[in-house]
Design an enzyme around this catalytic site. Structure first.
Site, short mmCIF file in Angstrom:
data_model
loop_
_atom_site.label_atom_id
_atom_site.label_comp_id
_atom_site.label_asym_id
_atom_site.label_seq_id
_atom_site.Cartn_x
_atom_site.Cartn_y
_atom_site.Cartn_z
N GLY A 16 -43.64 -90.19 3.91
CA GLY A 16 -44.15 -90.64 5.21
C GLY A 16 -45.42 -89.91 5.53
N GLY A 21 -49.79 -85.72 10.23
CA GLY A 21 -48.60 -85.13 9.62
C GLY A 21 -48.13 -85.90 8.42
N VAL A 23 -44.52 -86.18 5.50
CA VAL A 23 -43.16 -85.78 5.10
C VAL A 23 -43.04 -85.99 3.59
CG1 VAL A 23 -40.69 -86.15 5.44
CG2 VAL A 23 -42.26 -86.58 7.32
N ASP A 142 -39.57 -90.09 22.60
CA ASP A 142 -40.01 -91.13 21.65
C ASP A 142 -38.82 -91.74 20.93
OD1 ASP A 142 -41.73 -92.77 20.31
OD2 ASP A 142 -42.59 -91.24 19.02
N ASP A 160 -37.46 -86.60 14.64
CA ASP A 160 -38.85 -86.56 15.11
C ASP A 160 -39.00 -86.10 16.55
OD1 ASP A 160 -40.42 -87.42 12.76
OD2 ASP A 160 -39.06 -89.10 12.89
#
Length: 296
Positions: A16, A21, A23, A142, A160
């Site tokens: 990701g 950012g 992952v 979120d 997250d």
């Protein structure tokens, strides 16, 4: 307890990535053997990215240190932190089935637009995650299908807590300027009071949960208000102020849509509680899918 040695982590493929950012699937060496983990890190080394990184790390540590039964939790499991090396990581349990949004869309591609009871079980799991956060007085900000992970035993977990808007970038976030600070906000998932005043509460997470239910009912469609997929900050305020809400998806049971609408009430105190959401969803599943064996 949480700090791990950077030499014990072997980063693998990217799973990701956003503007700030990323992952990676990785392997962590532990006394019990090698463990598959999701390793989150910042990509752009600026103050906002690091602020989000440390915020997420602090929240996950707080959740895990106050939760006596982490394995039964519906919040993604923290396995460690690497903060003392140049490359900094948050190490989380690996979710082989990926995020709920991708899972919903794969179901749609495979089965067509059919809502299965097993999909609503994921909503029950996330209502339980919201109950945990409410007890800890933590607001997620979120709640959305892209931020829910499906782990190996088919359990949904809320993930997250800080890098979400960076790791999953693109169309779901709208750039706004708040007192001179540019932010990317998930406008179509946000409660009216959050958009207007920047106030986030357990009740605003419940509003977002209503949008998550809509995503489940449409098997991963992008939320659409007043027939608009892309909306600006001012358009969104105008739409919600007029009382306009997302329409009932085709084939969505009336009672399920009624629950979504309850999550989108103007007055935060009149929205369902996380406990109430779980109770209502379990009733709905029993009524809608009496013959389906649903393992909770």
């Amino acid at each position: 307890r949480w700090e791990k040695k950077s030499g014990h982590l072997t980063p693998g493929p990217l799973i990701g990535e956003g503007m700030f950012g990323q992952v990676r699937r990785a392997k962590l060496r532990t006394p019990e053997g090698e463990l598959a983990v999701a390793a989150k890190t910042v990509r752009v080394e600026d103050s906002q990215s690091y602020r989000d990184f440390y915020r997420e790390a602090a929240i996950l540590v707080a959740v895990h240190e106050q939760n006596s039964n982490v394995r039964a939790s519906n919040i993604v499991r923290l396995l460690g932190l690497i903060t003392k090396s140049r490359e900094k990581y948050i190490l989380l349990e690996y979710a082989p089935k990926g995020d709920l949004l991708g899972f919903l869309r794969s179901v749609k591609n495979r089965d067509g637009e059919v809502l299965h009871g097993n999909l609503l079980r994921y909503a029950v799991h996330i209502s339980r995650a919201l109950q945990e956060l409410e007890r800890l007085k933590i607001v997620h900000r979120d709640v959305a299908a892209r931020n829910v992970l499906i782990i190996a035993n088919n359990v949904a977990k809320l993930a997250d807590f800080g890098l979400a808007r960076d790791v999953y970038a693109s169309t779901q976030y709208v750039k706004t300027n708040n007192h001179g600070v540019e932010e990317f906000l998930p406008l179509k998932w946000m409660a009216l009071e959050s958009i207007e005043t920047g106030e986030y509460t357990c009740e605003s997470d419940v509003w977002s949960f209503g949008v998550l239910l809509w995503e489940i009912a449409t098997l991963g469609n992008d939320p659409c208000f007043d027939d608009k997929v892309h909306v600006t900050f001012l358009q969104m305020v105008g739409i919600l102020r007029q009382g306009i809400r997302m329409k009932r998806p085709p084939g969505c049971p009336e009672d399920l849509y009624r629950l979504m609408r309850a999550c989108w009430r103007d007055v935060p105190a009149t929205r369902p509680t996380p406990d109430g959401l779980e109770e209502r969803l379990l009733q709905l599943m029993g009524a809608l899918f009496p013959d389906e064996a649903i393992d909770m």
